[in-house]
Design a protein around this motif. Structure first.
Motif, mmCIF file in Angstrom:
data_model
loop_
_atom_site.group_PDB
_atom_site.id
_atom_site.type_symbol
_atom_site.label_atom_id
_atom_site.label_comp_id
_atom_site.label_asym_id
_atom_site.label_seq_id
_atom_site.Cartn_x
_atom_site.Cartn_y
_atom_site.Cartn_z
ATOM 1 N N ALA A 36 12.011 -4.809 17.431
ATOM 2 C CA ALA A 36 11.073 -3.727 17.134
ATOM 3 C C ALA A 36 9.875 -4.253 16.355
ATOM 4 C CB ALA A 36 11.789 -2.622 16.350
ATOM 5 N N HIS A 37 10.105 -5.143 15.411
ATOM 6 C CA HIS A 37 8.994 -5.743 14.672
ATOM 7 C C HIS A 37 8.142 -6.617 15.592
ATOM 8 C CE1 HIS A 37 9.971 -4.404 10.635
ATOM 9 N NE2 HIS A 37 11.240 -4.716 10.844
ATOM 10 N N VAL A 38 8.790 -7.325 16.508
ATOM 11 C CA VAL A 38 8.045 -8.172 17.444
ATOM 12 C C VAL A 38 7.139 -7.319 18.330
ATOM 13 C CG1 VAL A 38 8.276 -9.749 19.398
ATOM 14 C CG2 VAL A 38 9.780 -9.996 17.421
ATOM 15 N N VAL A 39 7.655 -6.208 18.839
ATOM 16 C CA VAL A 39 6.861 -5.331 19.701
ATOM 17 C C VAL A 39 5.730 -4.683 18.912
ATOM 18 C CG1 VAL A 39 6.944 -3.186 21.038
ATOM 19 C CG2 VAL A 39 8.712 -4.920 21.360
ATOM 20 N N LEU A 40 5.993 -4.262 17.673
ATOM 21 C CA LEU A 40 4.938 -3.679 16.841
ATOM 22 C C LEU A 40 3.809 -4.674 16.611
ATOM 23 C CD1 LEU A 40 6.922 -1.730 14.083
ATOM 24 C CD2 LEU A 40 5.554 -0.767 15.934
ATOM 25 N N ARG A 41 4.167 -5.925 16.427
ATOM 26 C CA ARG A 41 3.166 -6.972 16.177
ATOM 27 C C ARG A 41 2.426 -7.348 17.462
ATOM 28 N NH1 ARG A 41 2.635 -11.380 12.381
ATOM 29 N NH2 ARG A 41 4.017 -10.227 10.993
ATOM 30 N N GLY A 146 24.195 -12.055 11.629
ATOM 31 C CA GLY A 146 23.585 -10.778 11.974
ATOM 32 C C GLY A 146 23.406 -9.884 10.760
ATOM 33 N N LEU A 147 24.423 -9.838 9.888
ATOM 34 C CA LEU A 147 24.318 -9.026 8.681
ATOM 35 C C LEU A 147 23.201 -9.536 7.773
ATOM 36 C CD1 LEU A 147 25.399 -6.760 6.887
ATOM 37 C CD2 LEU A 147 27.070 -8.379 5.967
ATOM 38 N N LEU A 148 23.105 -10.850 7.622
ATOM 39 C CA LEU A 148 22.041 -11.423 6.804
ATOM 40 C C LEU A 148 20.663 -11.084 7.371
ATOM 41 C CD1 LEU A 148 23.493 -14.953 5.939
ATOM 42 C CD2 LEU A 148 23.213 -13.000 4.406
ATOM 43 N N LEU A 149 20.525 -11.164 8.683
ATOM 44 C CA LEU A 149 19.249 -10.824 9.320
ATOM 45 C C LEU A 149 18.869 -9.373 9.052
ATOM 46 C CD1 LEU A 149 19.654 -12.608 12.774
ATOM 47 C CD2 LEU A 149 17.981 -13.174 11.013
ATOM 48 N N LEU A 150 19.836 -8.469 9.193
ATOM 49 C CA LEU A 150 19.553 -7.053 8.979
ATOM 50 C C LEU A 150 19.188 -6.771 7.522
ATOM 51 C CD1 LEU A 150 22.358 -5.389 11.150
ATOM 52 C CD2 LEU A 150 19.936 -5.664 11.710
ATOM 53 N N LEU A 151 19.850 -7.445 6.598
ATOM 54 C CA LEU A 151 19.542 -7.251 5.182
ATOM 55 C C LEU A 151 18.130 -7.735 4.853
ATOM 56 C CD1 LEU A 151 22.929 -8.286 3.509
ATOM 57 C CD2 LEU A 151 21.984 -5.978 3.731
ATOM 58 N N VAL A 152 17.758 -8.895 5.369
ATOM 59 C CA VAL A 152 16.410 -9.414 5.129
ATOM 60 C C VAL A 152 15.366 -8.503 5.756
ATOM 61 C CG1 VAL A 152 14.831 -11.322 5.589
ATOM 62 C CG2 VAL A 152 17.191 -11.799 4.919
ATOM 63 N N ALA A 153 15.622 -8.066 7.001
ATOM 64 C CA ALA A 153 14.672 -7.178 7.682
ATOM 65 C C ALA A 153 14.517 -5.862 6.930
ATOM 66 C CB ALA A 153 15.138 -6.921 9.114
ATOM 67 N N ALA A 154 15.607 -5.334 6.384
ATOM 68 C CA ALA A 154 15.527 -4.089 5.622
ATOM 69 C C ALA A 154 14.777 -4.280 4.315
ATOM 70 C CB ALA A 154 16.932 -3.556 5.347
ATOM 71 N N ILE A 156 12.309 -6.298 3.574
ATOM 72 C CA ILE A 156 10.854 -6.471 3.707
ATOM 73 C C ILE A 156 10.289 -5.617 4.841
ATOM 74 C CG2 ILE A 156 10.891 -8.791 2.720
ATOM 75 C CD1 ILE A 156 10.707 -9.911 5.552
ATOM 76 N N HIS A 157 10.984 -4.544 5.169
ATOM 77 C CA HIS A 157 10.566 -3.707 6.302
ATOM 78 C C HIS A 157 9.142 -3.185 6.130
ATOM 79 C CE1 HIS A 157 10.658 -0.567 9.369
ATOM 80 N NE2 HIS A 157 10.284 0.289 8.434
ATOM 81 N N LYS A 158 8.851 -2.604 4.982
ATOM 82 C CA LYS A 158 7.526 -2.014 4.768
ATOM 83 C C LYS A 158 6.427 -3.068 4.850
ATOM 84 C CE LYS A 158 9.071 1.898 1.951
ATOM 85 N NZ LYS A 158 8.975 2.583 0.637
ATOM 86 N N GLU A 159 6.680 -4.232 4.275
ATOM 87 C CA GLU A 159 5.678 -5.298 4.298
ATOM 88 C C GLU A 159 5.415 -5.789 5.716
ATOM 89 O OE1 GLU A 159 8.197 -5.075 2.293
ATOM 90 O OE2 GLU A 159 7.375 -5.049 0.253
#
Length: 312
Positions: A36-41, A146-154, A156-159
């Motif tokens: 989703a971040h990739v598509v937004l960018r 996968g859990l680590l990725l989701l935690l990092v994405a959450a 810095i989501h707003k940034e």
């Protein structure tokens, strides 16, 4: 009814299918969120570049007999870092830099593999996926990463969203844009690496981009998109595995075909932005219901820009 029950419960009788479902769902969720971040960018090409840039790392790992996934992850992260650094020169667009390093990494992988006779069969699982042959250790690795990725994405989501929507405003607000670029590239790289066993190097881009593209058609709200994309990714993975088990066909390819079918349905039937819905709206005789003295029908609400919906 018994045939349907057998179809639904049959795969779960086998331990290898249980592992496959676990990894497929986890990869679908993680790929949906990061995608989703990739598509937004607007940087879908980075997914393809990263999936191929892991190739020289895998080749080196194969030649020197160490873990293929670790080798691929290191090569992908190095390539992602190079793209982030060289993209800072605004004379070149990001997709041009990606294209340069994508081709260079793939060429390096071919050269390295040419030194190892009989390599093609050994890397078949890397290229096309081998989700039915994964181990308990692989399941645990995907779960932890996968859990680590989701935690990092959450975290810095707003940034990440701010940089995606308006890079210059993000810089003016004091956000570390370059660092956020590197983090996003790293998230994409690790997502690609953990998804290789599910669909393989060649098809991994579909799992990263297509669910997010479906969600983009279905909603204008970023929060909703972050929920829809992983749901579509995980659901498509499960359906693809069921079809693979029932018809004895390649699991990775079927997962990609299922999620592509979902994309086509969304493109046609999305409630506000689907092709058929848009055509029906253009054909509706809105003026027929207006009465004398009536100011006329209300205009159709315009699409809410994604930038506005991010702050709502």
């Amino acid at each position: 009814m018994s045939a349907i029950a057998d179809f639904l419960t049959g795969p779960w009788e086998h331990l290898f299918m249980q592992r496959a479902f676990a990894v497929a769902v986890m990869c679908g969720i993680v790929s949906g969120v990061i995608g989703a971040h990739v598509v937004l960018r607007g940087m879908a090409f980075i997914g393809d570049a990263v999936s191929h840039s892991v190739f020289p790392g895998v080749a080196i790992a194969f030649v020197f007999q160490f873990n293929l996934v670790l080798g691929g992850a290191i090569a992908g992260l190095l390539t992602a870092l190079a793209v982030a650094v060289f993209s800072q020169n605004r004379r070149l667009k990001e997709d041009s830099v990606i294209g340069v390093f994508f081709a260079a990494a793939f060429g390096l992988g071919i050269v390295i593999l040419s030194t190892a006779p009989g390599y093609s069969g050994s890397l078949e699982s890397f290229l096309f996926g081998q989700i039915l042959g994964i181990s308990d250790g692989d399941v645990a690795t995907v779960a932890v990463m996968g859990l680590l990725l989701l935690l990092v994405a959450a975290a810095i989501h707003k940034e990440l969203v701010t940089v995606s929507l308006d890079r210059e405003t993000a810089k003016a607000a004091g956000l570390p844009v370059f660092a956020l670029d590197i983090v996003l590239y790293a998230l994409v790289t690790v997502t690609v690496v953990i998804s290789l066993q599910a669909v393989g190097n060649i098809l991994v881009l579909a799992l990263l981009i297509t669910p997010a593209a479906c969600a983009r058609l279905l909603t204008d709200r970023i929060g909703t998109m972050m929920v829809l994309a992983p749901g579509i990714g995980a659901g498509s993975a499960v359906v693809g595995l069921y079809l693979s088990y029932a018809y004895n066909l390649a699991a990775g390819g079927l997962i990609v075909l299922v999620v592509t079918a979902v994309f086509i349905l969304c493109w046609l039937l999305a409630p506000r932005h689907g092709l058929l819905v848009a055509r029906r709206g253009r054909r509706s005789p809105a003026a027929e219901s207006s009465q004398p003295g009536d100011p006329g029908p209300r205009p159709t609400p315009e699409r809410v820009p994604l930038e506005e919906s991010a702050t709502s």
